[in-house]
Each structure stands twice: as C-alpha cells, then as structure tokens.
Design an enzyme around this catalytic site. Structure first.
Site, PDB file in Angstrom:
ATOM      1  N   ASP A 134       0.858  -1.191   0.000  1.00 50.75           N
ATOM      2  CA  ASP A 134       0.000   0.000   0.000  1.00 50.75           C
ATOM      3  C   ASP A 134       0.893   1.240   0.000  1.00 50.75           C
ATOM      4  O   ASP A 134       1.742   1.409   0.880  1.00 50.75           O
ATOM      5  CB  ASP A 134      -0.902  -0.015   1.241  1.00 50.75           C
ATOM      6  CG  ASP A 134      -1.964   1.079   1.184  1.00 50.75           C
ATOM      7  OD1 ASP A 134      -3.146   0.750   1.324  1.00 50.75           O
ATOM      8  OD2 ASP A 134      -1.612   2.267   1.009  1.00 50.75           O
TER       9      ASP A 134
ATOM     10  N   GLU B 144      -3.078  -0.010  -3.989  1.00 54.50           N
ATOM     11  CA  GLU B 144      -2.867  -1.237  -3.204  1.00 54.50           C
ATOM     12  C   GLU B 144      -2.808  -2.440  -4.116  1.00 54.50           C
ATOM     13  O   GLU B 144      -3.514  -2.475  -5.127  1.00 54.50           O
ATOM     14  CB  GLU B 144      -4.072  -1.540  -2.321  1.00 54.50           C
ATOM     15  CG  GLU B 144      -4.444  -0.596  -1.288  1.00 54.50           C
ATOM     16  CD  GLU B 144      -5.766  -1.068  -0.666  1.00 54.50           C
ATOM     17  OE1 GLU B 144      -5.909  -2.262  -0.343  1.00 54.50           O
ATOM     18  OE2 GLU B 144      -6.648  -0.225  -0.519  1.00 54.50           O
TER      19      GLU B 144
HETATM   20  P1  TTP Z   1      -5.240   5.349   0.861  1.00 56.38           P
HETATM   21  O1  TTP Z   1      -4.263   4.232   0.624  1.00 56.38           O
HETATM   22  O2  TTP Z   1      -6.407   5.070   1.730  1.00 56.38           O
HETATM   23  O3  TTP Z   1      -4.475   6.575   1.535  1.00 56.38           O
HETATM   24  P2  TTP Z   1      -3.034   7.139   1.281  1.00 56.38           P
HETATM   25  O4  TTP Z   1      -2.230   6.287   0.361  1.00 56.38           O
HETATM   26  O5  TTP Z   1      -3.149   8.563   0.875  1.00 56.38           O
HETATM   27  O6  TTP Z   1      -2.414   7.126   2.730  1.00 56.38           O
HETATM   28  P3  TTP Z   1      -1.832   5.869   3.551  1.00 56.38           P
HETATM   29  O7  TTP Z   1      -0.374   6.154   3.696  1.00 56.38           O
HETATM   30  O8  TTP Z   1      -2.561   5.904   4.847  1.00 56.38           O
HETATM   31  O9  TTP Z   1      -2.097   4.637   2.750  1.00 56.38           O
HETATM   32  O10 TTP Z   1      -5.765   5.913  -0.505  1.00 56.38           O
HETATM   33  C1  TTP Z   1      -4.956   6.026  -1.665  1.00 56.38           C
HETATM   34  C2  TTP Z   1      -5.279   7.275  -2.422  1.00 56.38           C
HETATM   35  O11 TTP Z   1      -6.664   7.317  -2.775  1.00 56.38           O
HETATM   36  C3  TTP Z   1      -5.026   8.548  -1.655  1.00 56.38           C
HETATM   37  O12 TTP Z   1      -3.685   9.013  -1.796  1.00 56.38           O
HETATM   38  C4  TTP Z   1      -6.017   9.512  -2.223  1.00 56.38           C
HETATM   39  C5  TTP Z   1      -7.165   8.649  -2.689  1.00 56.38           C
HETATM   40  N1  TTP Z   1      -8.288   8.740  -1.722  1.00 56.38           N
HETATM   41  C6  TTP Z   1      -9.287   9.690  -1.959  1.00 56.38           C
HETATM   42  O13 TTP Z   1      -9.250  10.412  -2.962  1.00 56.38           O
HETATM   43  N2  TTP Z   1     -10.308   9.792  -1.050  1.00 56.38           N
HETATM   44  C7  TTP Z   1     -10.388   9.030   0.080  1.00 56.38           C
HETATM   45  O14 TTP Z   1     -11.328   9.181   0.893  1.00 56.38           O
HETATM   46  C8  TTP Z   1      -9.346   8.058   0.312  1.00 56.38           C
HETATM   47  C9  TTP Z   1      -9.383   7.179   1.547  1.00 56.38           C
HETATM   48  C10 TTP Z   1      -8.330   7.958  -0.610  1.00 56.38           C
HETATM   49 MG    MG Z   2      -2.144   4.205   0.601  1.00 55.06          MG
END
Ligand code: TTP
Ligand code: MG
Length: 361
Positions: free
Chosen positions: A8, A107
């Site tokens: 991820d 992911e």
């Molecule tokens: P995530 O993997 O949930 O978050 P992230 O990669 O930004 O942070 P983490 O280090 O905790 O994994 O989501 C991946 C991408 O998807 C994120 O960068 C932006 C997008 N996203 C949105 O646009 N809206 C949302 O509500 C979420 C959860 C993610």
């Molecule tokens: Mg992420």
C-alpha cells in the site's frame, strides 16, 4: 506455506506531489478541493504525514482542514499523473510475482508462496520491492506479509510509512490482540457499535471467543471475522479479478443551480470524461445511474439497465435526461450531479491486455 504480501503506497497523491516539488518535503501537504480561504466545498483526498499531525485525514471537509492547518500546502489533485504513477508502481510489484491482484489505485496483493520459502526470505524481497519502487518511481510504500490476505492488509497498515511488517502464524494472536476491531476488513463504524455493545472491543476479545458463539451472536459477519483473526481467511490472490464493478464521476456546482441547461452540460462533461476512459480500456456497461443532490443534501439516484452491453455516449445522455425529468419541477436548486455506469464488461476478445489494467478506469 502461504506467503501473501499486501502493498500500500504511503499518502499516495501527496507523495507524488512531494516527489515532483521538493519544496513541499516535510511540509503539511493536502490534496483535495480548493479550500478558498476556509470557505471551499469538497473534501481532502489525502494528505502528507506532517498534515496528519494536525488531525487531517482523507474525506475531511476541506474547510475544516484549512481551519486546522491554515499554513498547509493545499493542492488540487492531478489524477492523470496519479494514474500513470500507479501503473508504473503496479508493473514493478507485478514483476515480483505473476499472482498479483490490484485493489484500488494504490494497493495490491501478491502471492509469494511459490517464490519465497520462509518469512525471512519474504522480508528481503519486500525490501527489494520498496527499493526498486523508490529508485524508479520516487515514492514509498508499506508492505505487510502474512499467510492470509486480511492479516497481510492489517500488517501493511501497521508501520506506515515505508514499513515492512511480517506476521508469522505463531505471532498472529499477539500482533492482533490489542488492536481495535475496526482494523479488521469487514468491521466498519456501524458494526463496531454493535460489537462494542456486545462486549467486543479489541481483536483479542474475538480470538478468545469460541466460533459457535461468534456465529450465534453476530451471524455471517461474526463467522467471517472469527476466521480472519484466526488466520483462516483462505481467499486467493485473484490474478484476473475484476475488482472494479462500476465507474462513476460526480461534480459539485460552484453555486447551486436550477438552470437545467447548465445541469445537462455538466452531465455531458462528466459523461465525456467517463467515456474517454472506458474507450481506452475497452470496457462496456449495462446500467446507467444518475445521481442528483439538491440544496440541503437531499440526494437521489435513479438507474436504468439496458438489455445488452453498450458503450454509447449519446445513449447515456438520452437516458440521463429521461431520468432527470422527474426532478425538473422540484423547485429546488441542485448542488451536485453524477453518473455511474455499472455492470461492466471488458471485451477481452478484442483486446488481450491484462485485465488488471482495467481496475483503474
Ligand atoms: P489510501 O491508501 O487510503 O491513503 P493514502 O495512500 O493517501 O495514505 P496511507 O499512507 O494511509 O495509505 O488511498 C490512496 C489514495 O486514494 C489517496 O492518496 C487519495 C485517494 N483517496 C481519496 O481520494 N479519497 C479518500 O477518501 C481516500 C481514503 C483515498
Ligand atoms: Mg495508501
């Protein structure tokens, strides 16, 4: 022995912007809607770990994010760039094992059972994946390794950013026991309340409970959750799994409007964007859904399903206009409109491209 990786990316959208603008390094960077000095609408897509220290997180209203962190670097998302970056990353991850399943934009699962014969070896390979992605793409990710998908997923989230967390079967109970039950994929905010009411707060409470009791009290969800925490989630990493069941887009008006020509032209714009992507990916659909939100947050969806799969921009707009009819005399201003196309089908016969590329249409 099963060895599954869950990879991820760390604060993905923000990480890409920081990579491309080193001035943003170590700063609170927020990707999302324009905050407009605190008056902006819309939400945070994601933010850097520095911004998270101020309490910011995905899906928070951008106005609140601005209030909590007014000195932050607020940026609009650049989706094409994230999509491109995601493809580069996924290609690298996939090169480590052909049994690969992408989930969402940032992911993926890898089944490494045929490639590693121990978790020590798995750890070395996980490091290699991180290094290669950092060297070639310039961003970091966290990797969880376990003998099942759900434990690997919990593990990847455990030590972010740039972490590797190995959970061997014999360490699983210790690893999980003090975690909140919402860490388990399948327990959301709503079911948490129900579990809490019944005395289940920590994952340890589930591990200690006999299976039949979980099943009696919590039904199918209880059975699933019990299996997960006991390492019995046997789901395979599906190589050709069509994760994406629909494609949708929605837009909020800068100012609520009751001008139907403006509403329709916004829907046309959304429709064009969706079709550009569907065409590139050779995807067809059967169900068309209109979403409409009025002032005061009253939201409706209306769907129509075709007899066969189509990809026809004009047809979609015709259907959308029909679906819109019932709302025309509502005497309320519209805040948001959206289109969803679902019941997707990928035309593999005409295009032999890897199915996984479609996940991110
Ligand atoms: P995530 O993997 O949930 O978050 P992230 O990669 O930004 O942070 P983490 O280090 O905790 O994994 O989501 C991946 C991408 O998807 C994120 O960068 C932006 C997008 N996203 C949105 O646009 N809206 C949302 O509500 C979420 C959860 C993610
Ligand atoms: Mg992420």
């Amino acid at each position: 022995m099963r060895i599954i990786f869950h990879c991820d990316l760390d604060c993905f959208f923000a990480a890409v912007e920081i990579r491309d603008n080193p001035d943003y390094k170590n700063k609170p960077v927020i990707i999302g809607a324009d905050p407009k000095g605190g008056k902006g609408r819309g939400v945070v897509a994601t933010c850097s770990y520095e911004a998270r220290k101020f309490g910011l997180h995905s899906a928070m209203p951008i106005s609140k994010a601005f209030r909590l962190c007014p000195h932050g670097v607020f940026l609009n998302p650049n989706h094409d760039k994230y999509y491109q970056t995601s493809r580069e990353v996924m290609k690298i991850i996939n090169s480590f094992s052909s049994v690969f399943q992408q989930m969402g934009i940032d992911e993926a699962y890898l089944d490494m059972s045929e490639i590693c014969n121990s978790f020590d070896q798995a750890e070395k390979i996980a490091k290699k994946i991180q290094q290669e992605i950092y060297n070639k793409v310039g961003i970091t990710l966290s990797i969880g390794c376990a003998s099942s998908k759900s434990i690997a997923k919990i593990a990847s989230d455990y030590n972010k950013p740039n972490g590797i967390t190995i959970v061997k079967d014999e360490d699983r109970a210790e690893f999980l026991k003090d975690m909140d039950i919402t860490r388990i994929p399948g327990i959301g905010k709503k079911s948490k309340v129900y579990y809490n009411k019944n005395g289940i707060n920590k994952i340890g409470d589930i591990i200690e409970m006999p299976f039949h009791q979980m099943a009696e009290k919590f039904g199918k969800n209880g059975e699933w959750v019990w299996n997960v925490v006991n390492g019995l989630d046997m789901r395979a990493v599906k190589e050709f799994h069509d994760e994406r069941k629909s494609i949708s887009k929605e837009r909020t008006f800068y100012q609520d409007t009751d001008d139907y020509s403006e509403i329709i032209s916004k829907l046309e714009e959304i429709n064009d964007k969706i079709h550009n992507k569907l065409k590139k990916k050779n995807v067809f659909y059967r169900t068309i859904t209109l979403k409409i939100r009025f002032e005061g947050f009253e939201t409706f969806t209306r769907s129509f399903s075709m007899k066969s799969y189509i990809r026809n921009k004009r047809k979609v707009i015709e259907v959308i206009i029909l679906l819109l009819k019932e709302f025309r005399n509502k005497n309320k201003k519209v805040r948001l409109v959206g289109i969803k196309l679902s019941n997707l089908k990928i035309n593999i016969d005409h295009n032999q491209t890897n199915l996984l590329q479609y996940i991110q249409v």
